[in-house]
Design an enzyme around this catalytic site. Structure first.
Site, mmCIF file in Angstrom:
data_model
loop_
_atom_site.group_PDB
_atom_site.id
_atom_site.type_symbol
_atom_site.label_atom_id
_atom_site.label_comp_id
_atom_site.label_asym_id
_atom_site.label_seq_id
_atom_site.Cartn_x
_atom_site.Cartn_y
_atom_site.Cartn_z
ATOM 1 N N ARG A 9 -16.380 11.482 -5.062
ATOM 2 C CA ARG A 9 -15.083 11.248 -4.405
ATOM 3 C C ARG A 9 -14.053 10.871 -5.460
ATOM 4 O O ARG A 9 -14.150 9.816 -6.083
ATOM 5 C CB ARG A 9 -15.239 10.118 -3.377
ATOM 6 C CG ARG A 9 -14.012 9.841 -2.539
ATOM 7 C CD ARG A 9 -14.377 8.884 -1.398
ATOM 8 N NE ARG A 9 -13.215 8.624 -0.560
ATOM 9 C CZ ARG A 9 -12.484 7.510 -0.638
ATOM 10 N NH1 ARG A 9 -12.775 6.576 -1.510
ATOM 11 N NH2 ARG A 9 -11.446 7.355 0.158
ATOM 12 N N SER A 26 -16.156 13.902 8.619
ATOM 13 C CA SER A 26 -15.976 12.535 9.126
ATOM 14 C C SER A 26 -15.547 12.591 10.587
ATOM 15 O O SER A 26 -14.753 13.452 10.969
ATOM 16 C CB SER A 26 -14.879 11.811 8.337
ATOM 17 O OG SER A 26 -15.246 11.707 6.981
ATOM 18 N N LYS A 83 -11.636 1.867 2.059
ATOM 19 C CA LYS A 83 -10.684 2.834 2.618
ATOM 20 C C LYS A 83 -9.681 2.093 3.489
ATOM 21 O O LYS A 83 -10.033 1.588 4.559
ATOM 22 C CB LYS A 83 -11.411 3.888 3.459
ATOM 23 C CG LYS A 83 -12.199 4.877 2.639
ATOM 24 C CD LYS A 83 -12.648 6.052 3.485
ATOM 25 C CE LYS A 83 -11.548 7.045 3.699
ATOM 26 N NZ LYS A 83 -11.963 8.250 4.421
#
Length: 213
Positions: A42, A111, A140
């Site tokens: 990521r 997701s 996040k």
């Protein structure tokens, strides 16, 4: 390769926030040695050339350990390094379009925060779902909370494997027992730890207990 449920047991998501003097490759290798079963690369800030370089290094590491490598959000990088697949969020490229670009033999993760999103993702070709945040998380800022009831409902509504993400640590992982998930996705509980290999190994043991409890 396609997605095997057991590969999703301990899904490590990279984050360079805690690298310190280490390199991303060195910390990912520690997680692999500790027993991570799936790696998601990521990178939100890297420009294409640097991202490509890092992706090649992590791909080579994952290959040595026979562990799948998924690229977060970036289909171009995934295709360029022949990664095992791609993971996309609800605000990224639509799952069906991603599937067309990566082909039917690559892994597609999506997701989801609701049953509707989960069902739609499966219909559009997702191989697994990342559902969360199941606990409060600092990784996040935009992560929406998913209740334990919603998590269970999502697991019942789809036939593909579900991984829980968001704020999971060795202290709360057992709370996910009986939800129907096949694994957990972890960021800080692995990569923010002083001994990454030991933290990964401990979490793997607990997760194995949790999914069979």
């Amino acid at each position: 390769m396609k997605c095997d449920k057991k590969d999703l047991l301990l899904y490590a998501v990279t984050d360079r926030s805690w690298l310190g003097d280490g390199t991303l490759g060195s910390v990912v290798e520690k997680a692999l040695k500790g027993g991570a079963t799936f790696i998601q690369l990521r990178e939100k800030e890297l420009e294409y050339g640097k991202f490509l370089e890092v992706a090649k290094e992590i791909k080579s590491l994952c290959k040595n350990y026979h562990i799948p490598l998924i690229i977060n959000d970036n289909v171009d990088i995934a295709v360029a390094v022949d990664a095992d697949g791609v993971h996309v969020g609800q605000n990224d490229m639509e799952a069906g379009n991603v599937r067309e670009l990566i082909g039917k033999n690559k892994i597609l993760g999506v997701s989801a925060q609701t049953v509707e999103q989960a069902v739609l993702a499966e219909k559009r070709g997702a191989d697994y779902l990342g559902v969360g945040a199941v606990f409060p998380t600092g990784s996040k800022a935009d992560a929406e909370d998913v209740s334990s009831e919603t998590l269970k409902e999502i697991c019942k509504a789809v036939s593909i494997p579900v991984v829980a993400i968001g704020g999971i640590s060795k202290d709360n992982v057992m709370e996910l027992s009986g939800s129907g998930i096949c694994g957990i996705a972890i960021i800080s509980a692995i990569f923010a730890q002083i001994d990454i290999e030991k933290a990964t190994s401990e979490l793997k043991g607990l997760t194995e207990k949790m999914v069979t409890a």
